[in-house]
Enzyme design. Sequence first.
Site, mmCIF file in Angstrom:
data_model
loop_
_atom_site.group_PDB
_atom_site.id
_atom_site.type_symbol
_atom_site.label_atom_id
_atom_site.label_comp_id
_atom_site.label_asym_id
_atom_site.label_seq_id
_atom_site.Cartn_x
_atom_site.Cartn_y
_atom_site.Cartn_z
ATOM 1 N N SER A 1 0.830 -0.926 0.067
ATOM 2 C CA SER A 1 -0.121 -0.034 0.177
ATOM 3 C C SER A 1 0.949 1.311 -0.037
ATOM 4 O O SER A 1 1.709 1.400 -0.664
ATOM 5 C CB SER A 1 -0.969 -0.207 1.059
ATOM 6 O OG SER A 1 -2.047 0.571 1.061
ATOM 7 N N ASP B 1 -8.299 -6.890 -4.962
ATOM 8 C CA ASP B 1 -7.856 -5.656 -4.668
ATOM 9 C C ASP B 1 -8.461 -4.471 -5.670
ATOM 10 O O ASP B 1 -7.888 -4.464 -6.668
ATOM 11 C CB ASP B 1 -6.384 -5.456 -4.375
ATOM 12 C CG ASP B 1 -5.743 -4.151 -3.792
ATOM 13 O OD1 ASP B 1 -6.873 -3.106 -3.445
ATOM 14 O OD2 ASP B 1 -4.672 -4.063 -3.680
ATOM 15 N N HIS C 1 -7.832 -5.568 -0.851
ATOM 16 C CA HIS C 1 -6.456 -4.751 -0.395
ATOM 17 C C HIS C 1 -6.011 -5.663 0.837
ATOM 18 O O HIS C 1 -4.679 -5.536 0.915
ATOM 19 C CB HIS C 1 -6.789 -3.675 -0.305
ATOM 20 C CG HIS C 1 -5.622 -2.487 -0.048
ATOM 21 N ND1 HIS C 1 -4.519 -2.676 -1.138
ATOM 22 C CD2 HIS C 1 -5.128 -1.930 0.910
ATOM 23 C CE1 HIS C 1 -3.673 -1.943 -0.488
ATOM 24 N NE2 HIS C 1 -3.894 -1.270 0.662
#
Lengths: 411, 411
Positions: A155, A321, A354
């Site tokens: 991320s 994701d 995610h």
Amino acid sequence: MNTNSIGAVSTQSFTFAEDEPFCLESGETLRPVALAYETYGALNADRSNAILICHALSGSAHAAGYLDGDPEKVGWWEETIGPGKAFDTDRFFVICSNVIGSCYGSTGPASIDPATEQPYGLHFPVVTVGDMVRAQVRLIDHLGIDKLLCVAGGSMGGMQVLEWAAHHPQRLHAAMPIATTAHHSPMLIAFSEVGRQAIYADPAWNHGAYYDQPRKPDAGLAVARMVGHITYLSEESMHLKFGRRLQGLEKYGYEFETEFEIESYLKYNGLKFTQRFDANSYLYVTKAMDYFDLTQPTGSLAAAFAASTEVRFLVISFTSDWLYPSYHSKQLVSALTAAGVDVTYLDVKSSWGHDAFLLEVETMTNLLGSFLDRLVREEQVPAPVGYAPRARFVPGVNTALPRTKLADNLA
Amino acid sequence: MNTNSIGAVSTQSFTFAEDEPFCLESGETLRPVALAYETYGALNADRSNAILICHALSGSAHAAGYLDGDPEKVGWWEETIGPGKAFDTDRFFVICSNVIGSCYGSTGPASIDPATEQPYGLHFPVVTVGDMVRAQVRLIDHLGIDKLLCVAGGSMGGMQVLEWAAHHPQRLHAAMPIATTAHHSPMLIAFSEVGRQAIYADPAWNHGAYYDQPRKPDAGLAVARMVGHITYLSEESMHLKFGRRLQGLEKYGYEFETEFEIESYLKYNGLKFTQRFDANSYLYVTKAMDYFDLTQPTGSLAAAFAASTEVRFLVISFTSDWLYPSYHSKQLVSALTAAGVDVTYLDVKSSWGHDAFLLEVETMTNLLGSFLDRLVREEQVPAPVGYAPRARFVPGVNTALPRTKLADNLA
């Protein structure tokens, strides 16, 4: 806590030398600058076994083990860092530092502004991912490490990895950007902005000047976090975890209480977040993410990696994701390939959205572990004193648990 | 305004008879009940050419033409309803009514509670999509229409269409559920709940009792709407409309102002929404959507349509709609097919996300128009007095315009 934990750890702090001003991309200068960091494992004789872990939006330097004196405070990537794990602390010297702008010990908007002797609030300068990484470079210098074996993160942590590889390529052998992007799409900016607007909308925010007030902008920060949590899951994982199930009810209550399990999950996580994170830091860190754009100034992502041909990449994305969809990673891989960079890419099939980069522990352990094995071989990285090889260890993860129970400050 | 407009229209009101209490699914009784509605075109001799249009979350009865005296107030589905358009007002008698719980003239939380002579606020009973539709049934009775030729609508409008077909199948020949679902997924509930939480978080909301206060919960309502707007677009449409472009800036300002175009769009739409919508209505209408679940009580969606075998369906979804993804429509089509219902389904290729049901005017005009042609033929629907056929008219839509410029109250 998993078995094979590094055990008790403590967070350290490094303050930049007064005579070396830290200039930001905005043109402003920040002083003093402190970075909170932790290290796990030991440096080898030639200081060549160091790995830097970069954290996500709301993460901290506390990536592994438990905080000395508090066994409940388990590191956010405990499943991946430890003896025998993917980032094997028997073999590697693992470093994690809290980014500037955050609220876990590094200089940020809640820090004291020397000019006023009050917390900065919105007087804190806007920082960028580039600034965060240049601060990390100083830490690495301070630790006497010339070249990192690897920089890894998911991320926003992955953005820092890309920044390291693009702008400090001589300082690392390998880069592992996971579930990330070379620049936020307008949808990502939109989600960031809604979170910020939720904070601005809270009267207790008071334009950032709330540190000496009786109330903090907890309500706005909680809404921001709830929006975030939706984006960390996938439709499929929401179906699996919550479906349309009611929370302790047989039938609809026909009132505005928390009824569906998904509502309870969001509310719980929103509230919990306000107990550990600073609303102004949320503004600064999301802004840094929105600003990040490796295609600039040339317009070409490949050009960003022109000097990175000696860096080896392991790029990982996850099929479900939708916050950092796989196509972001595929564009990155195309650009790296065009730049002549050695890149390994895997789009991991997962239903966890995610959050997968936290939850797909077995796949991640094998992927990261094999890649590091190759690096150790090819770079001939000596083991630290007293190293005894052991079988790779894959911790179990209970995906039925609420996310916060798994890792409170990952994304 | 497009050419081929129905022209000046005015909203009418129908109040239920005092001696016919309106019982809600919750068990509560609502009295008095008023419905705001508009009609376009003329009934034919046997009252068989009536089409009911159902609006979405924030829509109103004003679906076509412009409000008498204010040419700026164009109906929300002006592109689709009018002389020669998909819902051809030369040929059909088109009705649109505002749902109960809303704030455009139908009874809702801002209405006066006869028990207290104050606005209901949170004392307004929770209403369901089933309640909304049973109120519409009363309006159709009042208009002297035994059987509607068709009921059509997108998003929450589509839920009403499904409710009509499932629970009042003898009252309609055909159903057109567009970009909708038979029940909200946990992700849809999550987005609804975050919007509600943004409103709850606004101190001016005051537990719904703000109608006599100087401030309304505009800040919270604006955040709720911004979240909504993200979900109405697609990644692709956001790239096309906004990309990472800055709003009137050459470079980053390194401050917390609106910088990216997407930020400006969200802020503009959030603010604009507070000028036209009631925060409590937002709570009630989103709650109705979350409660809607045609799989209950049997657990089988096919069972919901067991009595609907005489209703013909046109189901439409859009490939880039991630709020009501195509798989929802496909599940619906499977259930209808299993129930032995005549169903036509099209998954329209579009990059406009959920907004596509407004923007894909040419495709929609042809699809809806052809389906209605077939109905007219098969049901032998006489034309109204003075009808002269003309070529189908497809209005142009400027997709570069901000969404609010196109239709302010569609979704």
